[in-house]
Write a protein that holds these residues in place. Structure first.
Motif, PDB file in Angstrom:
ATOM      1  N   ALA A   1       0.764  -1.208   0.000  1.00  0.00           N
ATOM      2  CA  ALA A   1       0.000   0.000   0.000  1.00  0.00           C
ATOM      3  C   ALA A   1       0.799   1.263   0.000  1.00  0.00           C
ATOM      4  O   ALA A   1       0.254   2.321  -0.188  1.00  0.00           O
ATOM      5  CB  ALA A   1      -0.766  -0.027   1.293  1.00  0.00           C
TER       6      ALA A   1
ATOM      7  N   PHE B   1      -2.041   2.168  15.419  1.00  0.00           N
ATOM      8  CA  PHE B   1      -1.133   2.210  14.267  1.00  0.00           C
ATOM      9  C   PHE B   1      -0.630   3.625  14.010  1.00  0.00           C
ATOM     10  O   PHE B   1      -1.407   4.566  13.896  1.00  0.00           O
ATOM     11  CB  PHE B   1      -1.845   1.700  13.012  1.00  0.00           C
TER      12      PHE B   1
ATOM     13  N   CYS C   1       8.307  -1.794   6.744  1.00  0.00           N
ATOM     14  CA  CYS C   1       6.872  -1.776   7.045  1.00  0.00           C
ATOM     15  C   CYS C   1       6.641  -1.849   8.559  1.00  0.00           C
ATOM     16  O   CYS C   1       7.111  -2.770   9.214  1.00  0.00           O
ATOM     17  CB  CYS C   1       6.204  -2.955   6.346  1.00  0.00           C
TER      18      CYS C   1
ATOM     19  N   CYS D   1      -4.204   1.063   6.577  1.00  0.00           N
ATOM     20  CA  CYS D   1      -3.450   0.160   5.700  1.00  0.00           C
ATOM     21  C   CYS D   1      -4.353  -1.036   5.406  1.00  0.00           C
ATOM     22  O   CYS D   1      -5.075  -1.488   6.300  1.00  0.00           O
ATOM     23  CB  CYS D   1      -2.174  -0.290   6.420  1.00  0.00           C
TER      24      CYS D   1
END
Ligand code: SF4
Ligand code: SF4
Length: 474
Positions: free
Chosen positions: A21, A405, A429, A394
């Motif tokens: 993403a 997050f 990530c 995400c």
């Protein structure tokens, strides 16, 4: 060596689409986020930045990068290198230009860019603190359906017959437009994903028409891409997408048995014949596809062949390293072997660039055109919507709690503090950070910068030769 009078600095650019993403792709509106050129004056002494990365590309061109800045690496021609090297000790631009005998106006404009690119800094140490680059677009990931006709070994989407309604899709577009206006952004990028989004082609068309109308009303740039496994790509689908300017990213993990092993059909069976058929069809119709492969222990050895095909076709290929998402460590490639195979790909790419083919494949989450302290834009300028109005920063968090997050800057991770390449990497990530690939990154990033720089150098050389060739033909 080319005899170039005008000093030239060309920032690296990139082309490609990723399954991930991240939305860091071409994140910045301008290639140079630094405001330091505001301070530029012909009389103010400058110094060459310390710790510059420099790689000779041959033919008079050199790749430069300041790893402590958020500016992209740049390639400089020989006149530009001569000018930059005049600043080994503090000197004013005016004096440096006089010493090199290069044309004043073009040299001054080059030096301004060299300051923006972080190659030169004010000699009095008055450098401004750099802000992270602003994103250009808000990226909206639309998981149109959780349904899929494939059953990939590493997929994180819960396969189920649940799809978005047209109303949910349109509301997601409205939300994204309101959000991007709030952030002062001028572009919307929609990624139609799944499951397999082509299972809901009518829904995709309806959302596309709506987004197009809204973008026109709001005077926004709209970019769209479909992330597909390719099994349902037919003539009508390709013609529609091509006609509407919607890009297609096709996932393919290899040209042999590895494709069927990693990406089998949902009911069992090999997906390779369907995917190869889609590639052939697209090629014969003049559609350019973006290819994307997930690099695992099962398909690593076949990747040079895939890279060769992509360069033959002239299509961008993104090579995304596998990261276990809730299991599957057996698919993790051995980092040492990964480096060897990617070095082999590097040799192949150099050879193909020399034959006028390209572009060079993309290396995992490395975005040379947009160095940043953040690994991704999740929850900043990147958002995902799924069936049932589900919303997350995400796609991997759709259906899960995402309250905590927040991608943190790479400078906050002690593991990364001394890493030379930290702003090209961003720290990995945030959901799957485990530093499994750090050593591979450190070995492969310089090689990949060189490949991207060589690809750009070849393009420039070809572009310069074209008018001469046309003139000779006339
Ligand atoms: S390569 Fe590893 S150490 Fe370097 S910035 Fe990335 S995650 Fe951090
Ligand atoms: S959290 Fe990971 S998968 Fe999600 S957008 Fe960021 S880098 Fe990509």
């Amino acid at each position: 060596m080319e005899n170039l009078e005008i000093p030239a600095l060309i920032p690296l650019t990139e082309e490609g689409e990723q399954d991930c993403a991240c939305g860091r792709e071409s994140a910045s509106a301008s290639p140079f986020p630094s405001k330091e050129s505001n301070q530029f004056s012909l009389l103010m002494p400058l110094n060459q930045s310390s710790g510059l990365y420099r790689k000779d590309l041959g033919h008079g061109w050199v790749l430069f990068h300041n790893p402590s800045k958020f500016s992209p690496p740049s390639i400089l021609n020989s006149s530009a290198c001569t000018l930059v090297d005049a600043f080994q000790s503090p000197i004013s631009p005016e004096r440096a230009i006089q010493m090199t005998g290069l044309p004043l106006e073009a040299s001054a404009s080059f030096l301004k860019e060299a300051v923006q690119a972080g190659l030169l800094v004010p000699a009095d140490g008055s450098s401004e603190l750099e802000e992270p680059p602003n994103p250009h677009a808000l990226t909206l990931w639309l998981a149109l359906t959780f349904n899929c006709n494939l059953s990939c070994r590493y997929c994180y989407v819960p396969s189920m017959p649940l799809s978005m309604t047209e109303g949910e899709g349109k509301r997601a577009v409205d939300w994204a437009i309101a959000k991007l206006k709030e952030q002062g952004l001028k572009a919307l990028k929609i990624k139609y994903a799944g499951g397999e989004p082509l299972l809901c082609f009518d829904l995709l068309k309806a959302i596309h028409e709506y987004a197009q109308r809204k973008a026109w009303e709001e005077n926004l740039e709209l970019r769209e891409v479909v992330l597909t496994n390719g099994a349902l790509l037919e003539h009508e689908t390709l013609a529609f997408l091509r006609g509407e300017g919607i890009a297609v990213m096709l996932s393919i993990d290899g040209l042999g048995s590895e494709q069927g092993l990693l990406r089998p059909l949902a009911g069992g069976g090999d997906s390779l014949p369907l995917v190869l058929r889609a590639i052939e069809l697209a090629q014969s119709e003049g559609s350019k596809l973006f290819l994307s492969a997930t690099v695992t222990s099962l398909n690593l050895e076949g990747l040079p062949k895939l890279a060769d095909l992509a360069m033959d076709l002239g299509w961008p290929l993104s090579l995304n390293f596998y990261r276990p998402n809730g299991g599957g460590v057996a698919l993790l490639p051995n980092p040492g072997r990964l480096v060897e195979v990617f070095q082999e790909i590097g040799e192949l790419v150099k050879e193909r660039l020399g034959q006028g083919k390209g572009p060079a494949p993309n290396l995992d989450l490395i975005h040379p055109a947009s160095p940043s302290p953040y690994p991704c834009q999740g929850g900043i300028s990147f958002f995902a919507f799924g069936p049932g109005g589900d919303f997350a920063p995400c796609p991997m968090l759709l259906g899960k709690s995402s309250a905590s997050f927040k991608p943190s800057p790479v400078d906050e991770d002690p593991h990364c503090w001394t890493c030379f390449w930290r702003y090209l990497c961003g720290g990995g990530c945030p959901l799957l950070r485990n530093h499994h690939y750090c050593q591979a990154y450190r070995e492969l990033i310089p090689l990949w910068l060189e490949l991207k720089a060589q690809a750009q150098r070849v393009m420039i050389t070809l572009a310069r030769r074209l008018p001469r060739a046309l003139h000779a033909l006339a």
